[in-house]
Design an enzyme around this catalytic site. Structure first.
Site: not given
Length: 438
Positions: A166, A106, A401
């Site tokens: 993503d 990441q 989130e």
């Protein structure tokens, strides 16, 4: 309100603490994630520096022998996440550790975060920095020796999950040319949150197909560089690598790592020599992506397009053009329909979706990075707009989130999406409230 939310943020981190590390949130993300732990460590540093240190130590237990640091370490057992360790099957690689991990990485934020921890703690942190510096240096060494096939100081990502963003529409152009099998998926994420706010099943099939390819090559970097259909130079990923280089250079000088500092400086010079030239779009007035496999630019704009400010990439004039065009009453703030800063994808694009994961919603960690970059160039007023919008979303919704960026929603439309009690949202709130407003 601030004092109540500060207490709630602390409760979120306490609730997600797992005796050595912090999960992003319960159910949806039950393991330790790489860049999450960086942001989370910064939050802990304002509450308990020992837990901040533990985040680093726990994550580094998953480091591979070649320096690679995976995006997930499966310290614990959990059935609520797919794909789990059995899908990754990283034991195929001779470099894999005994710890169970994923096989991708990441964005490398850890070096930068470590410097911020030092700014908070000062000299008492130097022993800890000396302890973990070799591991972070090894990770950067891995990138420059394994992920830079053109020797231009720009490393590639080989999976969209490595970008952190993503399902950004940037990848749509790559998926169009990828004939992935229609795997039967055992997704767990859509059992926890609304499927309409998550990546589609077809997108997930592409994600799993890449994993299956890497496994077939035993996670060998040479084969991945030669064969992977997804091979992207990403502006966010490279910006964080460069900013973390900068931090490791500063810290390395303090602890006498002269050889490592000299090498980091060489890599840094190479990266900065090519970043702007290759990834800046004069037409879009922002940084874009380069597809190494297809030898083409991907000119879509996302919040990642502004993170090179954090790394000091553009000159002052270019930085001003970026801010004026996009962030200061510009493209990403909207005219008519207006948006909280900063939507994760271009609001003027037909692919913009204000509710679906990285296709439009505001993410707290990208806002925090953009805020820091704006301040670096002296755009303090615009930085404060980003900070104010970020705090407003958190105060309205709590620690979700991601968030719907549209300012004018129908009455009763709740704008918090994805996991609730989300750790990096809480952690970065604790940092942002300590930053001075204008």
């Amino acid at each position: 309100m601030t004092s109540d939310l500060k207490l709630l943020a602390q409760e979120v981190l306490e609730g997600n603490w797992q005796d050595g590390f912090t999960i992003p949130c319960k159910g949806l993300y039950p393991f330790q994630w790489n860049w999450d732990s960086g942001f989370i460590a910064l939050g802990w540093a304002h509450l308990d520096m020992e837990r901040a240190k533990a985040e680093f130590r726990s994550l580094l237990k998953g480091q591979w022998s070649n320096g690679f640091l995976p995006h997930i370490v499966f310290h614990n057992e959990a059935e609520s996440y797919f794909p789990g360790p059995e899908v990754w099957d990283v034991g195929r690689s001779p470099d894999a550790p005994q710890a169970r991990t994923s096989g991708i990485t990441q964005p490398p934020v850890l070096g930068y975060i470590l410097e911020l921890l030092y700014e908070i703690s000062g000299e008492p942190l130097l022993d800890f920095i000396d302890e973990i510096f070799p591991a972070l240096y090894a990770w950067h060494h891995y990138f420059y020796t394994r992920r830079d096939p053109n020797k231009e100081g720009l490393v590639y990502i080989c999976h969209n999950w490595e970008a952190g963003t993503d399902n950004t529409p940037v990848w749509d152009a790559v998926w169009e040319g990828l004939d992935s099998p229609e795997y039967e998926l055992n997704r767990r994420d859509t059992q926890h949150v609304d499927a309409s706010n998550r990546p589609s099943n077809r997108e997930y099939q592409h994600y799993i197909h890449l994993v299956e390819l890497f496994k077939s090559w035993d996670y060998d970097d040479v084969q991945i560089a030669e064969k992977s259909p997804f091979l992207i130079q990403d502006p966010l990923f490279n910006s964080l690598l460069i900013r973390s280089n900068e931090s490791l250079i500063h810290l390395g000088k303090r602890i006498g790592k002269d050889v490592e500092v000299a090498q980091l400086q060489k890599w840094q010079a190479l990266s900065k020599a090519h970043f702007h030239k290759k990834l800046f779009s004069e037409q879009r007035k922002a940084y874009v992506y380069f597809d190494l496999r297809a030898n083409r630019r991907l000119d879509a704009l996302s919040s990642s397009s502004f993170t090179p400010l954090l790394a000091g990439i553009p000159d002052a004039e270019t930085a001003g053009d970026i801010v004026k065009t996009h962030l200061d009453k510009g493209r990403f703030t909207g005219v008519g329909p207006s948006y909280f800063l900063c939507p994760s994808f271009d609001p003027e694009s037909p692919s913009f979706d204000p509710k679906r994961y990285w296709r439009g919603p505001v993410w707290i960690n990208l806002n925090w990075l953009i805020y820091q970059g704006l301040n670096r160039y002296g755009f303090n007023k615009v930085a404060e707009n980003v900070r104010r919008d970020t705090l407003a979303l958190l105060e309205e919704c709590g620690f979700y989130e991601y968030f719907d960026p549209r300012r004018d929603l129908d009455p009763g439309h709740f704008r918090g999406y994805g996991g609730n009690h989300f750790s990096w949202s809480a952690a970065l709130y604790l940092d942002l409230i300590r930053r001075k407003a204008l």
